[in-house]
Scaffold this motif. Structure first.
Motif, PDB file in Angstrom:
ATOM      1  N   ASN A  46       0.997  -1.164  -0.020  1.00 30.72           N
ATOM      2  CA  ASN A  46      -0.346   0.199  -0.193  1.00 30.72           C
ATOM      3  C   ASN A  46       1.016   1.320  -0.386  1.00 30.72           C
ATOM      4  OD1 ASN A  46      -1.836  -2.080   1.710  1.00 30.72           O
ATOM      5  ND2 ASN A  46      -3.220  -1.043   0.646  1.00 30.72           N
ATOM      6  N   ILE A  47       0.883   2.568  -0.827  1.00 30.28           N
ATOM      7  CA  ILE A  47       0.841   3.471  -0.716  1.00 30.28           C
ATOM      8  C   ILE A  47      -0.077   4.856   0.027  1.00 30.28           C
ATOM      9  CG2 ILE A  47       2.534   5.251  -2.201  1.00 30.28           C
ATOM     10  CD1 ILE A  47       4.212   2.354  -2.041  1.00 30.28           C
ATOM     11  N   ILE A  48       0.260   5.537   0.160  1.00 27.11           N
ATOM     12  CA  ILE A  48      -0.459   6.505   1.824  1.00 27.11           C
ATOM     13  C   ILE A  48      -0.195   7.616   0.423  1.00 27.11           C
ATOM     14  CG2 ILE A  48      -1.777   7.248   2.543  1.00 27.11           C
ATOM     15  CD1 ILE A  48      -2.406   4.145   4.136  1.00 27.11           C
ATOM     16  N   PHE A  49      -0.179   8.722  -0.408  1.00 25.83           N
ATOM     17  CA  PHE A  49       0.120  10.217  -0.388  1.00 25.83           C
ATOM     18  C   PHE A  49      -0.426  11.177   0.876  1.00 25.83           C
ATOM     19  CE2 PHE A  49       0.588   8.019  -4.098  1.00 25.83           C
ATOM     20  CZ  PHE A  49       1.943   8.268  -4.502  1.00 25.83           C
ATOM     21  N   ASP A  50      -0.060  11.966   1.653  1.00 26.29           N
ATOM     22  CA  ASP A  50      -0.551  12.620   3.021  1.00 26.29           C
ATOM     23  C   ASP A  50       1.054  12.807   3.602  1.00 26.29           C
ATOM     24  OD1 ASP A  50      -1.956  13.339   4.898  1.00 26.29           O
ATOM     25  OD2 ASP A  50      -2.806  11.526   5.451  1.00 26.29           O
ATOM     26  N   GLU A  51       1.035  14.078   4.375  1.00 26.65           N
ATOM     27  CA  GLU A  51       1.629  14.421   4.829  1.00 26.65           C
ATOM     28  C   GLU A  51       2.102  13.856   6.233  1.00 26.65           C
ATOM     29  OE1 GLU A  51       2.849  17.847   5.150  1.00 26.65           O
ATOM     30  OE2 GLU A  51       1.878  18.575   2.877  1.00 26.65           O
ATOM     31  N   LEU A  52       3.183  13.713   7.063  1.00 24.00           N
ATOM     32  CA  LEU A  52       3.767  12.950   7.625  1.00 24.00           C
ATOM     33  C   LEU A  52       3.716  13.778   8.807  1.00 24.00           C
ATOM     34  CD1 LEU A  52       6.598  10.803   6.230  1.00 24.00           C
ATOM     35  CD2 LEU A  52       4.631  10.244   5.756  1.00 24.00           C
ATOM     36  N   PRO A  53       3.552  12.971  10.241  1.00 27.42           N
ATOM     37  CA  PRO A  53       2.307  13.598  11.437  1.00 27.42           C
ATOM     38  C   PRO A  53       4.554  13.312  12.192  1.00 27.42           C
ATOM     39  CG  PRO A  53       2.515  11.511  11.619  1.00 27.42           C
ATOM     40  CD  PRO A  53       2.223  11.681   9.935  1.00 27.42           C
ATOM     41  N   LYS A  54       5.152  14.803  12.379  1.00 27.85           N
ATOM     42  CA  LYS A  54       5.959  14.400  13.161  1.00 27.85           C
ATOM     43  C   LYS A  54       6.514  15.789  14.694  1.00 27.85           C
ATOM     44  CE  LYS A  54       8.213  15.006   8.493  1.00 27.85           C
ATOM     45  NZ  LYS A  54       9.162  16.695   7.423  1.00 27.85           N
ATOM     46  N   THR A  55       6.586  14.903  15.340  1.00 20.03           N
ATOM     47  CA  THR A  55       7.054  15.416  16.524  1.00 20.03           C
ATOM     48  C   THR A  55       7.764  16.766  16.920  1.00 20.03           C
ATOM     49  OG1 THR A  55       9.031  15.013  16.795  1.00 20.03           O
ATOM     50  CG2 THR A  55       7.323  13.533  17.421  1.00 20.03           C
ATOM     51  N   SER A  56       8.012  17.703  17.964  1.00 25.28           N
ATOM     52  CA  SER A  56       8.418  18.744  17.949  1.00 25.28           C
ATOM     53  C   SER A  56       9.586  19.180  17.900  1.00 25.28           C
ATOM     54  CB  SER A  56       8.559  19.558  18.751  1.00 25.28           C
ATOM     55  OG  SER A  56       9.143  18.473  20.073  1.00 25.28           O
ATOM     56  N   THR A  57      10.707  17.930  17.807  1.00 29.65           N
ATOM     57  CA  THR A  57      11.824  17.734  17.626  1.00 29.65           C
ATOM     58  C   THR A  57      12.296  17.786  15.804  1.00 29.65           C
ATOM     59  OG1 THR A  57      12.140  16.016  17.838  1.00 29.65           O
ATOM     60  CG2 THR A  57      13.069  17.780  19.799  1.00 29.65           C
ATOM     61  N   GLY A  58      10.987  17.024  14.883  1.00 30.79           N
ATOM     62  CA  GLY A  58      10.694  16.996  13.443  1.00 30.79           C
ATOM     63  C   GLY A  58      11.395  15.701  13.343  1.00 30.79           C
ATOM     64  N   LYS A  59      11.666  14.661  13.784  1.00 27.30           N
ATOM     65  CA  LYS A  59      11.118  13.108  14.017  1.00 27.30           C
ATOM     66  C   LYS A  59       9.606  13.129  13.689  1.00 27.30           C
ATOM     67  CE  LYS A  59      14.801  11.654  16.528  1.00 27.30           C
ATOM     68  NZ  LYS A  59      15.007  10.544  17.964  1.00 27.30           N
ATOM     69  N   VAL A  60      10.040  11.572  12.552  1.00 30.73           N
ATOM     70  CA  VAL A  60       8.377  11.324  11.631  1.00 30.73           C
ATOM     71  C   VAL A  60       7.434  10.223  12.923  1.00 30.73           C
ATOM     72  CG1 VAL A  60       6.763   9.946  10.293  1.00 30.73           C
ATOM     73  CG2 VAL A  60       8.867  11.083   9.950  1.00 30.73           C
ATOM     74  N   GLN A  61       6.431  10.635  13.444  1.00 35.23           N
ATOM     75  CA  GLN A  61       6.032   9.645  14.194  1.00 35.23           C
ATOM     76  C   GLN A  61       5.653   7.884  13.738  1.00 35.23           C
ATOM     77  OE1 GLN A  61       2.555  12.834  15.678  1.00 35.23           O
ATOM     78  NE2 GLN A  61       3.831  12.475  17.592  1.00 35.23           N
ATOM     79  N   LYS A  62       6.067   7.524  14.054  1.00 34.10           N
ATOM     80  CA  LYS A  62       5.571   6.240  13.503  1.00 34.10           C
ATOM     81  C   LYS A  62       4.712   5.076  14.029  1.00 34.10           C
ATOM     82  CE  LYS A  62       9.497   5.082  10.542  1.00 34.10           C
ATOM     83  NZ  LYS A  62      10.425   3.361  10.024  1.00 34.10           N
TER      84      LYS A  62
END
Length: 78
Positions: free
Chosen positions: A52-68
């Protein structure tokens, strides 16, 4: 691609399968999921290719890391 993250999605047959979340660059809105999957199949082992491929903005923490952990929850809904 500007940003990409791959997480495990639950699967009835295999247990888990890869699910990719992609944010495209501003001028690259013409990429499709089929093109990305085809590129992955040509360059990666079959079990590593996202189903599956999902095109969307990735949620990030306040330090810029992706919230997996957030992405794993989204992948369960797809």
């Amino acid at each position: 691609m500007a940003v990409c993250a791959v997480v495990a999605k639950p699967d009835a047959r295999w247990g888990e399968t890869p699910c990719a979340f992609i944010t495209l660059k501003a001028g690259a809105d013409d990429a499709t999921a089929n093109e990305i999957i085809a590129w992955c199949r040509a360059n990666l082992a079959a079990f590593k290719c996202p189903k599956n491929i999902i095109f969307d903005e990735l949620p990030k923490t306040s330090t810029g890391k992706v919230q997996k952990n957030v992405l794993r929850e989204r992948a369960k809904l797809v």
